[in-house]
Design a protein around this motif. Structure first.
Motif, PDB file in Angstrom:
ATOM      1  N   GLN A 158      34.031  46.146  38.369  1.00 21.86           N
ATOM      2  CA  GLN A 158      34.993  46.842  39.220  1.00 21.86           C
ATOM      3  C   GLN A 158      34.341  47.929  40.067  1.00 21.86           C
ATOM      4  O   GLN A 158      34.806  48.215  41.170  1.00 21.86           O
ATOM      5  CB  GLN A 158      36.109  47.469  38.362  1.00 21.86           C
ATOM      6  CG  GLN A 158      36.913  46.463  37.585  1.00 21.86           C
ATOM      7  CD  GLN A 158      37.674  45.498  38.484  1.00 21.86           C
ATOM      8  OE1 GLN A 158      38.155  45.860  39.553  1.00 21.86           O
ATOM      9  NE2 GLN A 158      37.757  44.247  38.066  1.00 21.86           N
TER      10      GLN A 158
ATOM     11  N   TYR B 204      26.611  34.813  36.067  1.00 23.20           N
ATOM     12  CA  TYR B 204      27.317  35.792  36.888  1.00 23.20           C
ATOM     13  C   TYR B 204      27.369  35.230  38.293  1.00 23.20           C
ATOM     14  O   TYR B 204      26.491  34.481  38.723  1.00 23.20           O
ATOM     15  CB  TYR B 204      26.711  37.197  36.823  1.00 23.20           C
ATOM     16  CG  TYR B 204      25.323  37.378  37.397  1.00 23.20           C
ATOM     17  CD1 TYR B 204      25.125  37.582  38.760  1.00 23.20           C
ATOM     18  CD2 TYR B 204      24.211  37.393  36.566  1.00 23.20           C
ATOM     19  CE1 TYR B 204      23.851  37.781  39.275  1.00 23.20           C
ATOM     20  CE2 TYR B 204      22.939  37.599  37.072  1.00 23.20           C
ATOM     21  CZ  TYR B 204      22.764  37.788  38.423  1.00 23.20           C
ATOM     22  OH  TYR B 204      21.514  37.988  38.936  1.00 23.20           O
TER      23      TYR B 204
ATOM     24  N   THR C  32      35.402  36.303  30.372  1.00 27.94           N
ATOM     25  CA  THR C  32      35.110  36.597  31.774  1.00 27.94           C
ATOM     26  C   THR C  32      35.321  38.078  32.045  1.00 27.94           C
ATOM     27  O   THR C  32      36.385  38.633  31.753  1.00 27.94           O
ATOM     28  CB  THR C  32      36.011  35.753  32.699  1.00 27.94           C
ATOM     29  OG1 THR C  32      35.785  34.371  32.409  1.00 27.94           O
ATOM     30  CG2 THR C  32      35.697  36.027  34.162  1.00 27.94           C
ATOM     31  N   TRP C  33      34.317  38.699  32.623  1.00 26.18           N
ATOM     32  CA  TRP C  33      34.327  40.119  32.971  1.00 26.18           C
ATOM     33  C   TRP C  33      34.072  40.253  34.469  1.00 26.18           C
ATOM     34  O   TRP C  33      33.312  39.479  35.040  1.00 26.18           O
ATOM     35  CB  TRP C  33      33.223  40.865  32.225  1.00 26.18           C
ATOM     36  CG  TRP C  33      33.404  40.915  30.744  1.00 26.18           C
ATOM     37  CD1 TRP C  33      32.991  39.986  29.830  1.00 26.18           C
ATOM     38  CD2 TRP C  33      34.021  41.959  30.002  1.00 26.18           C
ATOM     39  NE1 TRP C  33      33.318  40.392  28.565  1.00 26.18           N
ATOM     40  CE2 TRP C  33      33.953  41.597  28.638  1.00 26.18           C
ATOM     41  CE3 TRP C  33      34.633  43.156  30.349  1.00 26.18           C
ATOM     42  CZ2 TRP C  33      34.477  42.400  27.620  1.00 26.18           C
ATOM     43  CZ3 TRP C  33      35.138  43.956  29.341  1.00 26.18           C
ATOM     44  CH2 TRP C  33      35.063  43.590  27.997  1.00 26.18           C
ATOM     45  N   THR C  34      34.678  41.253  35.091  1.00 24.87           N
ATOM     46  CA  THR C  34      34.475  41.515  36.514  1.00 24.87           C
ATOM     47  C   THR C  34      33.962  42.940  36.691  1.00 24.87           C
ATOM     48  O   THR C  34      34.514  43.882  36.105  1.00 24.87           O
ATOM     49  CB  THR C  34      35.793  41.349  37.299  1.00 24.87           C
ATOM     50  OG1 THR C  34      36.282  40.024  37.095  1.00 24.87           O
ATOM     51  CG2 THR C  34      35.585  41.594  38.794  1.00 24.87           C
TER      52      THR C  34
ATOM     53  N   GLY D 151      32.586  43.399  42.180  1.00 18.06           N
ATOM     54  CA  GLY D 151      33.398  42.196  42.325  1.00 18.06           C
ATOM     55  C   GLY D 151      32.766  40.964  41.704  1.00 18.06           C
ATOM     56  O   GLY D 151      33.386  39.902  41.665  1.00 18.06           O
ATOM     57  N   SER D 152      31.531  41.088  41.199  1.00 13.82           N
ATOM     58  CA  SER D 152      30.891  39.923  40.577  1.00 13.82           C
ATOM     59  C   SER D 152      31.593  39.594  39.264  1.00 13.82           C
ATOM     60  O   SER D 152      32.098  40.466  38.564  1.00 13.82           O
ATOM     61  CB  SER D 152      29.401  40.177  40.334  1.00 13.82           C
ATOM     62  OG  SER D 152      29.192  41.231  39.411  1.00 13.82           O
ATOM     63  N   GLN D 153      31.626  38.302  38.970  1.00 13.97           N
ATOM     64  CA  GLN D 153      32.239  37.821  37.730  1.00 13.97           C
ATOM     65  C   GLN D 153      31.148  37.384  36.775  1.00 13.97           C
ATOM     66  O   GLN D 153      30.239  36.643  37.158  1.00 13.97           O
ATOM     67  CB  GLN D 153      33.156  36.643  38.012  1.00 13.97           C
ATOM     68  CG  GLN D 153      34.569  36.985  37.772  1.00 13.97           C
ATOM     69  CD  GLN D 153      35.480  35.773  37.851  1.00 13.97           C
ATOM     70  OE1 GLN D 153      35.066  34.635  37.942  1.00 13.97           O
ATOM     71  NE2 GLN D 153      36.753  36.067  37.818  1.00 13.97           N
TER      72      GLN D 153
END
Length: 164
Positions: free
Chosen positions: A45, A85, A41-43, A72-74
């Protein structure tokens, strides 16, 4: 405005074949410390620009939403190439999860992150358009993906800054 790098139908068929035959979830770290596995999981920033000021600049990215909606999307990247996403509701944008199929390939010695959006029930092989971003930098806990867009006669770059 459409992204200039939406893959053409002919090239897309090749991309589909490459996705299924050669894609990987690992990228070589630029510092030579080994491979970084992108699964997880990546966000996003932050989003930054090269070649244009982001003040007053509005562009829809990935045929989806303004770039600011992606802060802010994951991004959930599964090793199988499946993923998604999610745009958060706090952005005031069309929030929710989008299903994707993704992979990483090397083009001219440079790692490239490829993905295509999958409508409900669609199979990756049936989708002919996709997106690609250069992997500008990557570590175990951060990544910058760079999207190039042709705008007003020149190429500008949108950098998506991710963290885990």
């Amino acid at each position: 405005m459409k992204n200039k790098h939406i893959v053409s139908v002919t090239v897309s068929l090749l991309v589909v074949l490459l996705f299924t035959a050669c894609s990987t979830s690992k990228v070589a770290a630029p510092d030579g410390s080994g491979n970084v596995n992108l699964k997880g999981t990546w966000t996003v920033q932050d989003v930054s620009f090269e070649g244009i000021s982001k003040n007053g600049f509005k562009v829809t990215v990935f045929d989806d939403a303004p770039y600011s909606c992606f802060i802010g999307s994951q991004w959930n990247l599964i090793a199988s190439g499946n993923g998604s996403y999610t745009i958060p509701s706090s952005t005031g944008c069309a929030a929710g999860e989008r299903t994707i199929f993704w992979g990483v390939q090397t083009e001219n010695g440079t790692p490239v992150f490829l993905f295509k959006k999958l409508p409900p029930g669609a199979k990756p092989q049936k989708i002919t358009d996709g997106f690609k971003m250069t992997v500008k930098s990557v570590t175990a806990n951060s990544m910058v993906l760079q999207d190039d867009i042709y705008f007003e006669g020149k190429t500008i770059y949108i950098n998506y800054h991710f963290s885990r």
